[in-house]
Design an enzyme around this catalytic site. Structure first.
Site, PDB file in Angstrom:
ATOM      1  N   SER A 184       0.809  -1.221   0.000  1.00 39.86           N
ATOM      2  CA  SER A 184       0.000   0.000   0.000  1.00 39.86           C
ATOM      3  C   SER A 184       0.843   1.273   0.000  1.00 39.86           C
ATOM      4  CB  SER A 184      -0.876  -0.011   1.254  1.00 39.86           C
ATOM      5  OG  SER A 184      -1.427   1.244   1.495  1.00 39.86           O
ATOM      6  N   GLU A 229       0.179   3.619   1.764  1.00 39.04           N
ATOM      7  CA  GLU A 229       0.257   4.046   3.166  1.00 39.04           C
ATOM      8  C   GLU A 229       1.661   3.803   3.732  1.00 39.04           C
ATOM      9  OE1 GLU A 229      -2.088   5.475   5.662  1.00 39.04           O
ATOM     10  OE2 GLU A 229      -2.648   6.192   3.682  1.00 39.04           O
ATOM     11  N   TYR A 284      -1.454   0.387  10.699  1.00 42.69           N
ATOM     12  CA  TYR A 284      -1.723  -0.262   9.412  1.00 42.69           C
ATOM     13  C   TYR A 284      -0.519  -0.096   8.475  1.00 42.69           C
ATOM     14  CZ  TYR A 284      -3.586  -0.906   4.680  1.00 42.69           C
ATOM     15  OH  TYR A 284      -3.768  -1.295   3.372  1.00 42.69           O
TER      16      TYR A 284
END
Ligand code: NAP
Ligand code: F7E
Length: 324
Positions: A125, A127, A149
């Protein structure tokens, strides 16, 4: 040539449903891993349920993964399952780590034990870039995750690279930037907005409560992104790729367009609510997917305005159907 057989973890999720459709259309036999729950949640795959095989397994239980691989012998594994909601990763950091980080090791290890020739895709990801150290972000941009996460996804990325290098496995990490669709979970900001606008237009709600309107994301359409996952597993050599539109837009811009499409002004309805602010924010994401475009021949087909329109139209249709 023997029929290709793919196993998808997270098949009940947004991406899993689009990937299953894509693989079926390419002649694959599709096995989907689902976890046991007291009520079924096959909403996103009910239209293809008679064409796929669903098997029970859980990323928290390696034995279940080994049995699943032994019983079904896939040629490709797409590991899409995760605790994927960033906001939930603060109140549930250990569960997020167990699923989103260690779950990757369990799946990779099951592949190594059962058949190390299985090709493996890991859903990494944007992120991971978090508090970005470079603009735009590409495969060599250092990671600086900003949530449990994001930290878990960095682990998942590196354990994928490590199994590739340690055991010579065909394991790829796809670093995907945000991708959305009418099948997006209602808690994610794009769907929250498309659904909220439709509810306001139909007189079901009077306001929409949101957090940080200035956060910027590189938003694409999930249906376009699953093709890149598949392409990564069709190359001569395994590698890691950024997948993105290379454009960035703010949450505020998303609101402007989504409300504007229904002749509404977001400023009359959006209310800032502290509950949706994050302890540490990812302010800006914008990808550079040159490598995926040149080496895989992939490119996004859906523009940002088309995506906002598609999601808004779908939510309006859904709510009207529910009202009948
Ligand atoms: P999603 O809609 O939240 O779907 C997550 C899936 O994981 C669901 O099918 C869920 O099953 C399953 N799952 C969760 N915990 C599990 C466990 N312990 N064992 C087995 N299955 C489990 O996520 P998505 O948007 O499709 O994203 C797919 C993957 O890509 C995720 O790994 C996500 O982190 C990653 N990713 C997403 C984006 C994006 O913008 N969408 C961008 C980059 C990376 P239930 O239905 O039973 O809950
Ligand atoms: O937030 C801001 C919020 O929850 C986007 C996951 O698929 O993409 C997704 O993670 C932005 C953030 O997605 C609200 O603060 C404002 O800056 O839609 P989101 P995300 O956190 O970017 C990545 C690539 C993944 O890998 C993840 O799995 O929007 N925001 N107001 C809000 N966000 C939410 N959810 N709700 C609000 O009310």
């Amino acid at each position: 040539m023997a029929k290709q057989r793919a196993l998808i973890t997270g098949i009940t999720g947004q991406d899993g449903s689009y990937l299953a459709e894509f693989l079926l259309s390419h002649g694959y036999e599709v096995i989907g891993m689902v976890r046991r729950s007291s009520t079924v949640n096959f909403e996103r795959i009910k239209h293809i349920q008679d064409k796929i095989t669903l098997v029970t397994g859980d990323l928290l239980d390696e034995v279940s993964l080994i049995h699943m691989l032994r019983d079904h012998r896939p040629t490709e594994v797409y590991n899409l399952a995760a605790q994927s909601f960033v906001q939930t990763s603060w109140p549930q950091p250990v569960f997020t780590g167990e699923t989103t980080a260690l779950g990757v090791t369990r799946m990779l290890d099951a592949v190594r034990i059962v058949d190390p020739d299985i090709r493996f895709y890991q859903a990494s990801s944007s992120e991971m870039f978090g508090k970005v150290v470079e603009v735009p972000q590409h495969e060599d941009t250092p990671f600086y995750p900003r949530s449990p996460y994001g930290v878990a996804k960095v682990y998942g990325h590196w354990i994928t690279v490590n199994y590739r290098e340690s055991y010579n496995m065909y394991a790829c990490s796809g670093i995907l930037f945000n991708h959305e669709s009418p099948r997006r979970g209602l808690e994610f900001v794009t769907r929250k907005i498309s659904n909220g606008v439709a509810r306001i237009k139909l007189g079901l709600d009077e306001e929409l409560r949101l957090g940080n309107l200035d956060a910027r994301r590189d938003w694409g359409f999930a249906g376009d992104y699953v093709e890149a996952m598949w392409l990564m597993l069709q190359q001569d050599q395994p590698d890691d790729y950024v997948v993105s539109t290379n454009e960035t837009h703010s949450v505020r811009e998303f609101c402007e367009l989504a409300f504007g499409n229904l002749d509404l002004d977001y400023r009359d309805y959006v209310v800032m609510d502290e509950r949706f602010m994050r302890p540490a924010e990812v302010d800006l994401l914008i990808g550079d997917s040159t490598k995926a475009r040149t080496k895989l021949g992939w490119e996004p087909k859906t523009s940002f305005p088309e995506l906002v329109r598609m999601m808004g139209d779908a939510d309006m249709k859904l709510l009207k159907e529910q009202q009948r």
